[in-house]
Design an enzyme around this catalytic site. Structure first.
Site, PDB file in Angstrom:
ATOM      1  N   ASP A 200     -13.342  -4.189  -1.889  1.00 32.82           N
ATOM      2  CA  ASP A 200     -13.236  -3.823  -0.479  1.00 32.82           C
ATOM      3  C   ASP A 200     -14.615  -3.998   0.135  1.00 32.82           C
ATOM      4  OD1 ASP A 200     -10.552  -3.151  -0.721  1.00 32.82           O
ATOM      5  OD2 ASP A 200     -11.005  -1.094  -1.291  1.00 32.82           O
TER       6      ASP A 200
ATOM      7  N   ASP B  50       0.865  -1.176   0.000  1.00 34.11           N
ATOM      8  CA  ASP B  50       0.000   0.000   0.000  1.00 34.11           C
ATOM      9  C   ASP B  50       0.902   1.226   0.000  1.00 34.11           C
ATOM     10  OD1 ASP B  50      -2.354  -1.428   0.030  1.00 34.11           O
ATOM     11  OD2 ASP B  50      -2.633  -1.303   2.192  1.00 34.11           O
TER      12      ASP B  50
END
Length: 259
Positions: free
Chosen positions: A130, A11
């Site tokens: 997500d 990330d």
């Protein structure tokens, strides 16, 4: 049996490797290029790179960082964040990625999945999901809802329905991330992973919650995932990828060994 893949996740925020818990409280923890090189040398099967604020900031992905990572590793490389058009996909592939991960924009503009699959092949198009656990309702009968823009925007879209729809549109793989488990190091969301993995005919990468090698074994066997995404457990050097693979191999889970 096909080998299960172990995939470190990078990330990236403002060009730096970052990590949070349940998509909140992110802290910068290093250089994504150095981390990619280290995980490649440890035996990672693939690397996933997410520019985690590109979509919410409505900006393009940091293509220079993508190029630097691609020059460092020699394994499949998936890139996501801020990809809105087929031309964006093309730029990322030309920068060195083998796969493009689309998440927020895919949900807002589903034909993008088909356009990407037509242009580059389904194997290049990864659907990022997500997902947040919610009360089951008429809109979300599975009890799991799609959330976009880095966990900031609830959509009312049922995750189970969306996985099936995206497969029909041409997605070649799903990266399934549980927001509830993300960064907790308490284990993957097995129920969610099993639900999606057993109802689509494309590979599913489980994401969110890895803390021990046992967690990977659980999601790859009981959860029926094809691959496991990991972050905290290697970023903080609790385990190496070689150690994780050795445990899985010794537990009867086939992995690609590099020694």
């Amino acid at each position: 049996m096909l080998s299960k893949r172990i995939i470190p996740c990078l990330d990236v925020r403002d060009g730096k490797l970052t990590k949070g818990i349940k998509f909140k409280g992110n802290i910068d923890i290093g250089d994504p290029v150095e981390a990619a090189r280290e995980y490649y040398e440890q035996g990672a099967d693939e690397i996933v790179f997410y520019d985690i604020t590109a979509s919410s900031d409505e900006r393009d992905i940091m293509i220079d960082v993508v190029k630097r990572v691609a020059e460092t590793i020699f394994i499949p490389f998936s890139v996501g964040g801020g990809i809105r058009t087929v031309e964006d996909m093309r730029r990322v592939i030309l920068a060195g990625a083998e796969k493009i991960s689309i998440n927020s924009e895919a949900l807002k503009n589903p034909p993008l999945i088909s356009e990407g699959a037509k242009a580059f092949g389904s194997q290049c198009v990864v659907l990022g999901m997500d997902v947040k656990k919610v009360e089951a309702s008429a809109k979300t009968p599975s009890g799991y809802e799609m959330v976009i823009h880095g966990g900031r925007v609830f959509t009312g879209v049922d995750a189970f329905w969306w996985a099936k729809e995206a497969e029909n549109l041409g997605a070649g793989e799903i990266c399934l991330n549980s927001i509830d488990a993300d960064g907790t190091q308490e284990g993957y969301e097995i129920k969610l992973t099993h639900l999606i993995s057993t109802n689509v005919n494309i590979p599913v990468i489980a994401s969110g919650g890895a803390g021990t090698p046992e967690h990977l074994k659980d999601v790859l066997t009981r959860g029926k995932a094809d691959a496991a995404l990991i972050a905290s457990m290697v970023h903080y050097r609790y385990y190496t990828i070689s150690e994780i693979k050795a445990y899985l191999q010794g537990s009867g889970v086939k992995t690609r060994m590099t020694w």
